[in-house]
Enzyme design. Structure first.
Site, PDB file in Angstrom:
ATOM      1  N   THR A 163       0.830  -1.211   0.000  1.00  0.00           N
ATOM      2  CA  THR A 163       0.000   0.000   0.000  1.00  0.00           C
ATOM      3  C   THR A 163       0.860   1.255   0.000  1.00  0.00           C
ATOM      4  O   THR A 163       2.041   1.223   0.347  1.00  0.00           O
ATOM      5  CB  THR A 163      -0.909   0.031   1.240  1.00  0.00           C
ATOM      6  OG1 THR A 163      -0.095  -0.015   2.433  1.00  0.00           O
ATOM      7  CG2 THR A 163      -1.866  -1.140   1.239  1.00  0.00           C
ATOM      8  N   ASN A 222       0.984   5.015   1.740  1.00  0.00           N
ATOM      9  CA  ASN A 222       0.490   5.700   2.935  1.00  0.00           C
ATOM     10  C   ASN A 222       0.596   7.207   2.748  1.00  0.00           C
ATOM     11  O   ASN A 222       1.655   7.711   2.355  1.00  0.00           O
ATOM     12  CB  ASN A 222       1.294   5.271   4.166  1.00  0.00           C
ATOM     13  CG  ASN A 222       1.051   3.826   4.543  1.00  0.00           C
ATOM     14  OD1 ASN A 222       0.158   3.519   5.308  1.00  0.00           O
ATOM     15  ND2 ASN A 222       1.853   2.928   3.975  1.00  0.00           N
ATOM     16  N   GLU A 255      -4.503   4.820   3.482  1.00  0.00           N
ATOM     17  CA  GLU A 255      -3.649   3.702   3.107  1.00  0.00           C
ATOM     18  C   GLU A 255      -4.307   3.037   1.907  1.00  0.00           C
ATOM     19  O   GLU A 255      -5.422   2.513   2.012  1.00  0.00           O
ATOM     20  CB  GLU A 255      -3.494   2.715   4.251  1.00  0.00           C
ATOM     21  CG  GLU A 255      -2.524   1.583   3.951  1.00  0.00           C
ATOM     22  CD  GLU A 255      -2.321   0.661   5.140  1.00  0.00           C
ATOM     23  OE1 GLU A 255      -1.360  -0.125   5.115  1.00  0.00           O
ATOM     24  OE2 GLU A 255      -3.120   0.729   6.093  1.00  0.00           O
TER      25      GLU A 255
END
Length: 305
Positions: A204, A206, A253
């Site tokens: 992911t 952030n 996220e």
């Protein structure tokens, strides 16, 4: 579009049509005001369309409860998209103590305004002491024309920043998009996280929220991530990551479907398209992984069909 953040930097190359407003979110109503000013740019002797507001940095007062929808940089870009060729966002204190005549002199003198556009509820000068009636009289004295732009309604409701904040807080991002004239987005630099998503097979990106942001409802959203000009389907979690730890500051996220490239340090725009479910705490990372798989399937349906 050129951004100016100091009154001393104002030197327009020709007379202007100035749109006035707070412009948080640059929603359909704001776009109507900017569009009215931009309409005076037509022709060989057209006026330069300008959007005039003030900075929403930390020193600026909170105008309404709920935080800001977009920070200065995004506001400026959106105002440019709405038709402004010059965006003026001085520090709040640079204009906060001005008397009505001093403010009008700034518009019609330094900014060379021949036309001023604003909504019917626009307030200005020290303590918001003056409104459109006073502004119209002052503009007339300076030889400028004031155009009062009617509010924009959608579905019987007046488009407003408050309505958009309420929609975001409820997770109603489709409604927010209709009011904004485009998807609500997060556009900040990708920072390093705990990389737990990567260990689960779902790397992911952030992104923190800016100071005093109007936060969307915590939860999982179908989204698009804009990378190198391409809109890629994604799943975005807005919140504080209750499964992997405590005391996280709210952030976004985002897992970009079918994408596995390092984006650390880059600015990425993440557009929220549909609310999928509330943020939840899971008893194990395996349980979380199973839910992420289901979230991806739902997001793919929303984004791709």
């Amino acid at each position: 579009m050129k951004l100016i953040q100091s009154l001393q930097e104002i030197h327009p190359p020709r007379p202007t049509a100035v749109a006035l407003g707070f412009f948080d979110g640059v929603h359909l109503g704001h776009r109507a005001v900017v569009g009215a000013a931009a309409a005076y740019a037509k022709g060989a002797d057209g006026l330069l369309p300008v959007a005039f507001s003030f900075s929403t940095a930390r020193h600026a007062p909170q105008k309404k409860a709920g935080g800001r929808i977009y920070p200065d940089e995004q506001r400026a870009l959106l105002l440019g998209e709405a038709g402004a060729r010059l965006v003026v966002l001085p520090p709040f204190e640079a204009i906060a103590s001005m008397e009505p005549r001093e403010f009008a002199g700034l518009l019609c003198g330094r900014l060379q305004a021949k036309v001023v556009c604003c909504g019917a509820d626009y307030r200005f000068a020290k303590g918001g002491a003056a409104g459109v009636r006073e502004l119209e009289e002052l503009c007339r004295e300076y030889g400028a024309h004031l155009e009062i732009v009617k509010p924009v309604t959608l579905g019987g409701e007046r488009v407003s920043t408050t309505l958009i904040r309420q929609a975001l807080a409820a997770g109603e991002v489709e409604k927010a998009a209709r009011l904004l004239g485009g998807c609500y987005f997060i556009d900040t630099v990708v920072c390093t996280g705990r990389q737990i998503g990567r260990t689960l097979g779902f790397p992911t990106i952030n992104q923190p929220f800016f100071y005093n942001a109007a936060l969307p409802r915590f939860g999982v959203y179908a989204a698009f991530a804009v990378v190198d000009g391409k809109r890629l389907p994604a799943v975005a979690n807005i919140g504080v990551k209750p499964t992997v730890g405590e005391h996280f500051a709210p952030g976004a996220e985002t897992y970009i479907l079918d994408f596995n490239r390092d984006l650390y340090g880059q600015r990425v725009r993440v557009e929220l398209c549909a609310f999928l479910r509330p943020e939840e705490r899971y008893d194990s990372l395996e349980e979380l992984k199973g839910q992420i798989v289901r979230d991806c399937e739902q997001a793919r349906l929303h984004c791709i069909g």
